[in-house]
Design a protein around this motif. Structure first.
Motif, PDB file in Angstrom:
ATOM      1  N   TYR A   8      45.010  38.944  37.387  1.00  0.00           N
ATOM      2  CA  TYR A   8      44.009  39.396  37.375  1.00  0.00           C
ATOM      3  C   TYR A   8      43.697  39.745  35.587  1.00  0.00           C
ATOM      4  O   TYR A   8      43.002  39.663  34.957  1.00  0.00           O
ATOM      5  CB  TYR A   8      43.151  40.439  38.329  1.00  0.00           C
ATOM      6  CG  TYR A   8      43.159  40.486  39.149  1.00  0.00           C
ATOM      7  CD1 TYR A   8      41.987  39.865  39.399  1.00  0.00           C
ATOM      8  CD2 TYR A   8      43.782  41.254  40.665  1.00  0.00           C
ATOM      9  CE1 TYR A   8      41.448  39.719  41.180  1.00  0.00           C
ATOM     10  CE2 TYR A   8      43.785  40.830  41.502  1.00  0.00           C
ATOM     11  CZ  TYR A   8      42.239  40.129  42.085  1.00  0.00           C
ATOM     12  OH  TYR A   8      42.407  40.166  43.524  1.00  0.00           O
TER      13      TYR A   8
ATOM     14  N   HIS B 264      44.500  42.784  34.440  1.00  0.00           N
ATOM     15  CA  HIS B 264      43.923  44.087  33.907  1.00  0.00           C
ATOM     16  C   HIS B 264      44.384  44.749  33.957  1.00  0.00           C
ATOM     17  O   HIS B 264      44.480  45.801  33.103  1.00  0.00           O
ATOM     18  CB  HIS B 264      42.856  44.241  35.112  1.00  0.00           C
ATOM     19  CG  HIS B 264      43.980  44.805  36.554  1.00  0.00           C
ATOM     20  ND1 HIS B 264      44.901  43.866  36.963  1.00  0.00           N
ATOM     21  CD2 HIS B 264      44.367  46.127  36.840  1.00  0.00           C
ATOM     22  CE1 HIS B 264      45.578  43.705  37.553  1.00  0.00           C
ATOM     23  NE2 HIS B 264      45.311  45.689  37.645  1.00  0.00           N
TER      24      HIS B 264
ATOM     25  N   GLY C 285      39.059  38.549  36.803  1.00  0.00           N
ATOM     26  CA  GLY C 285      39.712  40.082  36.732  1.00  0.00           C
ATOM     27  C   GLY C 285      38.622  41.501  35.933  1.00  0.00           C
ATOM     28  O   GLY C 285      38.847  42.433  35.531  1.00  0.00           O
TER      29      GLY C 285
ATOM     30  N   LEU D 230      37.162  44.411  38.294  1.00  0.00           N
ATOM     31  CA  LEU D 230      37.724  44.907  39.481  1.00  0.00           C
ATOM     32  C   LEU D 230      37.898  45.934  40.093  1.00  0.00           C
ATOM     33  O   LEU D 230      36.829  47.373  40.298  1.00  0.00           O
ATOM     34  CB  LEU D 230      39.426  44.530  39.084  1.00  0.00           C
ATOM     35  CG  LEU D 230      40.470  44.490  40.010  1.00  0.00           C
ATOM     36  CD1 LEU D 230      40.633  43.388  40.123  1.00  0.00           C
ATOM     37  CD2 LEU D 230      41.773  44.859  38.985  1.00  0.00           C
TER      38      LEU D 230
END
Lengths: 315, 315
Positions: A108, A110, A216, A219
């Motif tokens: 992702y 993140h 991402g 999320l």
């Protein structure tokens, strides 16, 4: 038909693929340029208004410097705003989700390692972990596919379907089951839990996760100032969803690639020498012998075997 | 040996995998918590200093609101700072790179669609495009693997190597070639071009891209205020690198999964019924018949076929 040399055929396939990419990029550009531009204009206007209003007491560049640092921090998963507890960036559930996103290649992004040691560990961990994950999926496939193919085999024998029809029915059934259980259902749950996101956005997130694209954005739970316990439970749920969903997705993809209809198409494009009917018969009867410790081969599995062989023998 | 029931064996494998994930998460947590916490503390201190110095003339919450908007914008690839031309977010090279990152499932996430139309298009495009990409890779594999296996075959016949040794040599050679050409070489070039990143960071980016993890931190050229033409050329270079590198990576992985040694390991864990030597001999001789339009099967390919068959027949 298609009396082209293999290399010409491959070149045409690659060109067609490139054109499809260009088309996709053009459509995305047409769809996304206006809202992105609008967002950027709005942001610039806000920034200009902020500076016009308070610029008198701010030294030149002070605000830009602060913004730059906050943006860099976000790129590494360090949150600037919000009332998270201070250690929440790499708490165990987050670290586990990050590890799983590495091992499933979802990534992702993140959060991302800041230290050189963390980066080196990620590379080494993925070099060792990705082959191990692939091997685990292969082993689980061997164990789960026979179980999953039972209902299809029962329906096929009950309705006396033609082998290729039965295989197609089974693959379609599995595909719909996986799409329903691991994309639509989680998307509905997510939509119910996060009413600020649309159903489309929830589907976009679930599909993006299971296809391992993992952009991402969107999320679940990020930037929402949830209670730490709820946030951590959410991370565990996402983690389990990723692992189970990806396994189911891979099983469905595997079933589709084994379809006689799909194999015929791969053969059509991929085989450099035509396989004669005689060859295929030969292969089937030999494979049947090899499978003598399994139940009597149904015509569907015969066809699948012939097809596997045909697609293998031009390697 | 390993007189466990298949389901017990699979459960143990899954548990071992889970433990490895937990271990990875714990190591990452130990490595990353301190620098992330430090970064966050620094950021909070900067924010506090900013507000202490200029808070008198800033209304409560004004700065937080501006920061929040800038951070949301960055999450969608809309840049706040810098002197980029206004349309640069979804210019054609960027849109193409985004499309390729979807089709290769890398999904850096450095930009993401904002509009509902863009999100819906991404899902539909990936649903259609991912199977097409898989099929293209399968077709190209058929066409490229024989070419790539020639040097190995030549060395094996010249040095009179045992078949399994020859296969291992060939796979190792291809693996080293791919790692050198598509990870180490590009990382060195990237390191040379971007001296603010370390060589480890360049390797981390290249490996993360080709493994399709695509965390999207450290994306080359981002946040550097490059000249638009250079930036766009860079995006094209990255795009070509992704496509070629991923194809090479998949070829190498395919070669490794076909190795007799790897197959033996999969068989060891995956096969639910032991395959007798007699079965294997039978399969090999039958496969040889099926391959009568290929050059005489070498012992290495015999072993590979027996292995494929053995790993297939417990499906």
């Amino acid at each position: 038909m298609w009396a082209l040399r293999p290399w010409t055929r491959y070149t045409l396939l690659v060109i067609a693929h490139m054109l499809a990419m260009g088309l996709g990029a053009a459509v995305l550009q047409a769809l996304e340029s206006p809202p992105a531009l609008q967002f950027q204009m709005k942001l610039k206007a806000e920034l200009a208004a902020f500076q016009a209003e308070f610029g008198a007491c701010l030294p030149h560049g002070a605000l830009e410097e602060l913004l730059g640092m906050a943006l860099r921090a976000q790129g590494h998963g360090v949150s600037t705003l919000g009332n998270h507890s201070e250690a929440s960036n790499w708490d165990l559930p987050s670290a586990l989700l990050f590890t799983v996103s590495i091992l499933t290649t979802t990534g992702y992004g993140h959060m991302a390692p800041l230290s050189a040691g963390g980066k080196a560990f990620c590379v080494v961990y993925a070099v060792l972990g990705l082959p191990a994950s692939l091997a685990l999926v292969a082993a689980l496939r061997h164990c789960l596919l026979p179980v999953l193919s039972r209902p299809g085999a029962w329906i096929a024998s009950r309705w006396q379907l033609a082998p290729s029809q039965a295989a197609l029915l089974q693959a379609t059934g599995l595909g719909l089951l996986v799409a329903g259980t691991f994309v639509l259902l989680p998307a509905l749950v997510l939509w119910g839990l996060q009413r600020d996101h649309s159903l489309l956005e929830a589907i976009y997130f679930c599909f993006g996760s299971l296809s391992t694209i993992g952009l991402g954005d969107l999320l679940p739970g990020s930037g929402q100032n949830l209670h730490p316990v709820i946030y951590q439970l959410g991370q565990f749920a996402l983690l389990g969803y990723l692992l189970l969903g990806l396994l189911a997705m891979l099983l469905a993809v595997e079933t589709f690639t084994k379809l006689p209809q799909v194999c015929a198409m791969v053969k059509f494009f991929g085989a450099s020498t035509p396989v004669t009917a005689e060859d295929q018969d030969g292969i089937v009867s030999q494979d049947e012998l090899a499978l003598n410790n399994l139940p009597p081969a149904t015509p569907a599995s015969k066809q699948a075997l012939a097809c596997r062989q045909a697609s293998d023998d031009c390697k």
